[in-house]
Design a protein around this motif. Sequence first.
Motif, PDB file in Angstrom:
ATOM      1  N   GLN A 198      15.194 -47.416   4.188  1.00 57.43           N
ATOM      2  CA  GLN A 198      14.389 -47.007   5.342  1.00 57.43           C
ATOM      3  C   GLN A 198      15.155 -47.125   6.655  1.00 57.43           C
ATOM      4  O   GLN A 198      14.858 -46.413   7.614  1.00 57.43           O
ATOM      5  CB  GLN A 198      13.116 -47.864   5.411  1.00 57.43           C
ATOM      6  N   ASN A 199      16.114 -48.018   6.708  1.00 53.09           N
ATOM      7  CA  ASN A 199      16.865 -48.240   7.944  1.00 53.09           C
ATOM      8  C   ASN A 199      18.068 -47.311   8.096  1.00 53.09           C
ATOM      9  O   ASN A 199      18.810 -47.430   9.073  1.00 53.09           O
ATOM     10  CB  ASN A 199      17.325 -49.694   8.032  1.00 53.09           C
ATOM     11  N   VAL A 200      18.290 -46.427   7.134  1.00 51.73           N
ATOM     12  CA  VAL A 200      19.364 -45.454   7.253  1.00 51.73           C
ATOM     13  C   VAL A 200      18.842 -44.276   8.075  1.00 51.73           C
ATOM     14  O   VAL A 200      17.956 -43.551   7.622  1.00 51.73           O
ATOM     15  CB  VAL A 200      19.838 -44.964   5.870  1.00 51.73           C
ATOM     16  N   PRO A 201      19.358 -44.076   9.304  1.00 53.12           N
ATOM     17  CA  PRO A 201      18.808 -43.016  10.174  1.00 53.12           C
ATOM     18  C   PRO A 201      18.850 -41.631   9.538  1.00 53.12           C
ATOM     19  O   PRO A 201      17.891 -40.857   9.671  1.00 53.12           O
ATOM     20  CB  PRO A 201      19.706 -43.091  11.420  1.00 53.12           C
TER      21      PRO A 201
ATOM     22  N   PRO B  95      12.917 -34.604   5.018  1.00 54.99           N
ATOM     23  CA  PRO B  95      11.475 -34.471   4.738  1.00 54.99           C
ATOM     24  C   PRO B  95      11.025 -35.527   3.739  1.00 54.99           C
ATOM     25  O   PRO B  95      11.807 -36.001   2.909  1.00 54.99           O
ATOM     26  CB  PRO B  95      11.369 -33.055   4.143  1.00 54.99           C
ATOM     27  N   LEU B  96       9.756 -35.877   3.807  1.00 59.94           N
ATOM     28  CA  LEU B  96       9.232 -36.939   2.959  1.00 59.94           C
ATOM     29  C   LEU B  96       9.426 -36.624   1.483  1.00 59.94           C
ATOM     30  O   LEU B  96       9.745 -37.508   0.680  1.00 59.94           O
ATOM     31  CB  LEU B  96       7.752 -37.156   3.260  1.00 59.94           C
ATOM     32  N   GLU B  97       9.245 -35.356   1.096  1.00 59.30           N
ATOM     33  CA  GLU B  97       9.410 -34.977  -0.310  1.00 59.30           C
ATOM     34  C   GLU B  97      10.840 -35.225  -0.779  1.00 59.30           C
ATOM     35  O   GLU B  97      11.065 -35.677  -1.915  1.00 59.30           O
ATOM     36  CB  GLU B  97       9.050 -33.506  -0.514  1.00 59.30           C
ATOM     37  N   GLU B  98      11.812 -34.947   0.105  1.00 61.39           N
ATOM     38  CA  GLU B  98      13.210 -35.189  -0.236  1.00 61.39           C
ATOM     39  C   GLU B  98      13.484 -36.689  -0.358  1.00 61.39           C
ATOM     40  O   GLU B  98      14.215 -37.131  -1.248  1.00 61.39           O
ATOM     41  CB  GLU B  98      14.125 -34.581   0.827  1.00 61.39           C
ATOM     42  N   GLN B  99      12.902 -37.472   0.535  1.00 64.85           N
ATOM     43  CA  GLN B  99      13.075 -38.926   0.490  1.00 64.85           C
ATOM     44  C   GLN B  99      12.564 -39.491  -0.833  1.00 64.85           C
ATOM     45  O   GLN B  99      13.239 -40.309  -1.479  1.00 64.85           O
ATOM     46  CB  GLN B  99      12.336 -39.582   1.655  1.00 64.85           C
ATOM     47  N   LEU B 100      11.382 -39.062  -1.236  1.00 66.73           N
ATOM     48  CA  LEU B 100      10.790 -39.570  -2.474  1.00 66.73           C
ATOM     49  C   LEU B 100      11.625 -39.171  -3.682  1.00 66.73           C
ATOM     50  O   LEU B 100      11.826 -39.966  -4.610  1.00 66.73           O
ATOM     51  CB  LEU B 100       9.360 -39.053  -2.626  1.00 66.73           C
ATOM     52  N   LEU B 101      12.131 -37.956  -3.675  1.00 69.27           N
ATOM     53  CA  LEU B 101      12.936 -37.482  -4.797  1.00 69.27           C
ATOM     54  C   LEU B 101      14.218 -38.296  -4.926  1.00 69.27           C
ATOM     55  O   LEU B 101      14.628 -38.676  -6.034  1.00 69.27           O
ATOM     56  CB  LEU B 101      13.263 -35.999  -4.608  1.00 69.27           C
TER      57      LEU B 101
ATOM     58  N   PRO C 221      17.986 -31.892  -9.090  1.00 66.31           N
ATOM     59  CA  PRO C 221      17.216 -30.642  -9.060  1.00 66.31           C
ATOM     60  C   PRO C 221      15.988 -30.793  -8.172  1.00 66.31           C
ATOM     61  O   PRO C 221      15.348 -31.840  -8.136  1.00 66.31           O
ATOM     62  CB  PRO C 221      16.828 -30.436 -10.535  1.00 66.31           C
ATOM     63  N   GLY C 222      15.682 -29.740  -7.447  1.00 67.21           N
ATOM     64  CA  GLY C 222      14.495 -29.752  -6.596  1.00 67.21           C
ATOM     65  C   GLY C 222      14.768 -30.043  -5.140  1.00 67.21           C
ATOM     66  O   GLY C 222      13.859 -29.931  -4.305  1.00 67.21           O
ATOM     67  N   LEU C 223      15.995 -30.434  -4.799  1.00 65.93           N
ATOM     68  CA  LEU C 223      16.323 -30.716  -3.402  1.00 65.93           C
ATOM     69  C   LEU C 223      16.439 -29.419  -2.608  1.00 65.93           C
ATOM     70  O   LEU C 223      16.940 -28.410  -3.108  1.00 65.93           O
ATOM     71  CB  LEU C 223      17.640 -31.491  -3.312  1.00 65.93           C
ATOM     72  N   GLN C 224      16.004 -29.469  -1.359  1.00 68.31           N
ATOM     73  CA  GLN C 224      16.100 -28.316  -0.477  1.00 68.31           C
ATOM     74  C   GLN C 224      17.244 -28.484   0.527  1.00 68.31           C
ATOM     75  O   GLN C 224      17.876 -27.507   0.915  1.00 68.31           O
ATOM     76  CB  GLN C 224      14.777 -28.121   0.290  1.00 68.31           C
ATOM     77  N   CYS C 225      17.503 -29.725   0.934  1.00 68.74           N
ATOM     78  CA  CYS C 225      18.560 -30.001   1.926  1.00 68.74           C
ATOM     79  C   CYS C 225      19.848 -30.397   1.216  1.00 68.74           C
ATOM     80  O   CYS C 225      20.450 -31.434   1.524  1.00 68.74           O
ATOM     81  CB  CYS C 225      18.103 -31.092   2.892  1.00 68.74           C
TER      82      CYS C 225
ATOM     83  N   LEU D 150       6.764 -47.410  -6.076  1.00 73.12           N
ATOM     84  CA  LEU D 150       7.850 -47.085  -5.153  1.00 73.12           C
ATOM     85  C   LEU D 150       7.326 -46.288  -3.964  1.00 73.12           C
ATOM     86  O   LEU D 150       7.736 -46.527  -2.817  1.00 73.12           O
ATOM     87  CB  LEU D 150       8.935 -46.290  -5.882  1.00 73.12           C
ATOM     88  N   LEU D 151       6.427 -45.351  -4.228  1.00 69.17           N
ATOM     89  CA  LEU D 151       5.848 -44.554  -3.147  1.00 69.17           C
ATOM     90  C   LEU D 151       5.087 -45.440  -2.177  1.00 69.17           C
ATOM     91  O   LEU D 151       5.223 -45.298  -0.949  1.00 69.17           O
ATOM     92  CB  LEU D 151       4.919 -43.490  -3.733  1.00 69.17           C
ATOM     93  N   GLU D 152       4.297 -46.359  -2.704  1.00 75.14           N
ATOM     94  CA  GLU D 152       3.530 -47.265  -1.858  1.00 75.14           C
ATOM     95  C   GLU D 152       4.435 -48.149  -1.021  1.00 75.14           C
ATOM     96  O   GLU D 152       4.208 -48.364   0.182  1.00 75.14           O
ATOM     97  CB  GLU D 152       2.586 -48.109  -2.715  1.00 75.14           C
ATOM     98  N   MET D 153       5.499 -48.653  -1.639  1.00 78.79           N
ATOM     99  CA  MET D 153       6.435 -49.534  -0.923  1.00 78.79           C
ATOM    100  C   MET D 153       7.239 -48.758   0.114  1.00 78.79           C
ATOM    101  O   MET D 153       7.514 -49.253   1.212  1.00 78.79           O
ATOM    102  CB  MET D 153       7.368 -50.223  -1.907  1.00 78.79           C
ATOM    103  N   LEU D 154       7.618 -47.527  -0.217  1.00 81.95           N
ATOM    104  CA  LEU D 154       8.422 -46.738   0.698  1.00 81.95           C
ATOM    105  C   LEU D 154       7.634 -46.353   1.940  1.00 81.95           C
ATOM    106  O   LEU D 154       8.187 -46.311   3.047  1.00 81.95           O
ATOM    107  CB  LEU D 154       8.938 -45.486  -0.012  1.00 81.95           C
ATOM    108  N   CYS D 155       6.359 -46.083   1.760  1.00 82.98           N
ATOM    109  CA  CYS D 155       5.517 -45.682   2.891  1.00 82.98           C
ATOM    110  C   CYS D 155       5.010 -46.881   3.698  1.00 82.98           C
ATOM    111  O   CYS D 155       4.490 -46.711   4.799  1.00 82.98           O
ATOM    112  CB  CYS D 155       4.322 -44.863   2.400  1.00 82.98           C
ATOM    113  N   ALA D 156       5.165 -48.075   3.147  1.00 79.95           N
ATOM    114  CA  ALA D 156       4.727 -49.276   3.855  1.00 79.95           C
ATOM    115  C   ALA D 156       5.833 -49.749   4.778  1.00 79.95           C
ATOM    116  O   ALA D 156       7.008 -49.394   4.618  1.00 79.95           O
ATOM    117  CB  ALA D 156       4.343 -50.358   2.862  1.00 79.95           C
ATOM    118  N   LYS D 157       5.485 -50.565   5.732  1.00 82.36           N
ATOM    119  CA  LYS D 157       6.470 -51.163   6.637  1.00 82.36           C
ATOM    120  C   LYS D 157       6.955 -52.463   6.017  1.00 82.36           C
ATOM    121  O   LYS D 157       6.294 -53.506   6.117  1.00 82.36           O
ATOM    122  CB  LYS D 157       5.836 -51.424   8.008  1.00 82.36           C
ATOM    123  N   LEU D 158       8.084 -52.394   5.357  1.00 79.55           N
ATOM    124  CA  LEU D 158       8.609 -53.567   4.657  1.00 79.55           C
ATOM    125  C   LEU D 158       9.236 -54.539   5.637  1.00 79.55           C
ATOM    126  O   LEU D 158       9.834 -54.144   6.614  1.00 79.55           O
ATOM    127  CB  LEU D 158       9.643 -53.106   3.624  1.00 79.55           C
TER     128      LEU D 158
END
Length: 271
Positions: A71-74, A80-86, A193-197, A263-271
């Motif tokens: 999360q701290n990597v600028p 996009p969030l979908e790319e982050q989750l993937l 597979p599935g990445l856009q960026c 992982l989704l819950e933890m990633l979207c939370a403020k750790l």
Amino acid sequence: CRCCANGRRHSSILYNILRSEERTASPPGPRRGLASRSCPCGSRRRVALRSPQVACKAASAVLVKTLRFVQNVPCFQELPLEEQLLLVRSCWAPLLVLGLAQDRVHFETVESAEPSMLQRILTTRRQGEQSQPRSPAPGPQHHGPGGSDGSHLPSAAEIQAIKGFLTKCWSLDISTKEYAYLKGTVLFNPDLPGLQCTQYIEGLQKEAQQALNEHVRLIHRDDEARFAKLSVVLSLLRSINANVIAELFFRPIIGSVNMDDMLLEMLCAKL
């Protein structure tokens, strides 16, 4: 394996009788040989953590640190969030193992008790008898994590691969910056597979690799093979099985909860 093949050549009369009974009792369809599940060399035997409370707590702490690092990597936050989750879903296990190595987390395993061949035959027969229609028993049916028979537990060979990787990292005495660059190389994987960026992510991976190379040349001038050794570490990470990591360290805690959901819950939370 070879030892199982040798065992079949010198099978006892009782072994042949039980094998004949097992073939009769087993349902039709593909099945794994009993010899492979009771391999005398031990590489296929199922194992569990010796101290699950301690090891699972340590692994959970490393997972929190890992996701906090991500999360701290600028550059990661600009995706996009979908790319982050993937990206996280595909690399959380290698990143976790790198974190275990960095924090020098040690863990021990014990062999899981397996039912004997005769017990499996009798259990199979009993299940066949109980398969006839009956009125459902009141109350929910629940099995503990990993299944009632421990079939989802990792094998001794899989655990040995993880421990071998940790030992490799410790022998190299990898620094904090080197771990960070290794994690960046693993995190930004443009081949998913599935990445856009894709081009952007590929550029970030090359930047991490270049930064690692420059750091090694500056700090380890006398060790020309240092970068090659760290590249071997990256290649070993490809053999890390996320399911093995999840079953070993997190299934005793989260039970039947899906690892991706956690992982989704933890990633979207403020750790």
